[in-house]
Write a protein that holds these residues in place. Structure first.
Motif, PDB file in Angstrom:
ATOM      1  N   ASN A  19      -3.426  -1.733  -3.464  1.00  0.00           N
ATOM      2  CA  ASN A  19      -2.863  -1.002  -4.608  1.00  0.00           C
ATOM      3  C   ASN A  19      -1.934   0.113  -4.142  1.00  0.00           C
ATOM      4  N   GLU A  23       2.233   0.579  -4.463  1.00  0.00           N
ATOM      5  CA  GLU A  23       2.963   1.796  -4.855  1.00  0.00           C
ATOM      6  C   GLU A  23       4.055   2.112  -3.834  1.00  0.00           C
ATOM      7  N   LYS A  89       5.440   2.708 -10.982  1.00  0.00           N
ATOM      8  CA  LYS A  89       4.608   3.075  -9.834  1.00  0.00           C
ATOM      9  C   LYS A  89       5.301   3.993  -8.836  1.00  0.00           C
TER      10      LYS A  89
END
Length: 159
Positions: A19, A23, A89
């Motif tokens: 994750n 980003e 993001k």
């Protein structure tokens, strides 16, 4: 063994890292596109110098984009690829058409600051997870980019 992924990392840590790497991928992708724009639109006294430097930078960024995406896959997850996802993001702001070299370098330095901070965060998580692959990647990127920050900053201080 049951909670480990295919490279021996805990699945929850691998997911957290994937994750965070997504980003970073978003930040790199916006930074890449901004730098392409700087390369295309630069004008003025430092045109030849900056045109070449911006091309070197976006060529390096495209390699890092690929490496980050492949690291996400290695962790057993899927890299994002849609700019609409990236915009939600990223901490790197999209640049308007910029032809002024000083302004472009200032935006490059701001992007590096955002990216280096994100990479330090990933490095910390990777260290806690005993993920040497991600740690090494982040360490290499940080070292390279700290030098680039120094060089671009020196360029701005030219008289």
């Amino acid at each position: 063994m049951k909670n480990l992924n295919s490279i021996g990392l805990h699945q929850d840590k691998a997911e957290e890292l994937a994750n965070k790497l997504n980003e970073l991928l978003a930040n790199y992708s916006i930074f890449y596109q901004n730098t392409r724009g700087f390369h295309w639109n630069i004008k003025g006294e430092k045109f030849f110098e900056l045109h070449l430097k911006f091309e070197e930078l976006y060529n390096d960024l495209i390699l890092k984009i690929d490496e980050v995406a492949e690291r996400i896959l290695t962790l057993g997850h899927t890299p994002s690829h849609k700019y609409t996802d990236y915009l939600g993001k990223t901490g790197v702001k999209e640049s308007d058409q910029i032809s002024d070299g000083k302004k472009a370098v200032e935006e490059i330095l701001a992007a590096f600051k955002t990216i280096i901070l994100k990479q330090r965060e990933i490095l910390e998580i990777a260290s806690e997870a005993n993920d040497e692959g991600t740690s090494a990647l982040m360490s290499d990127y940080i070292r390279e980019q700290e030098k680039l920050v120094w060089m671009y900053s020196a360029h701005l201080n030219e008289k």
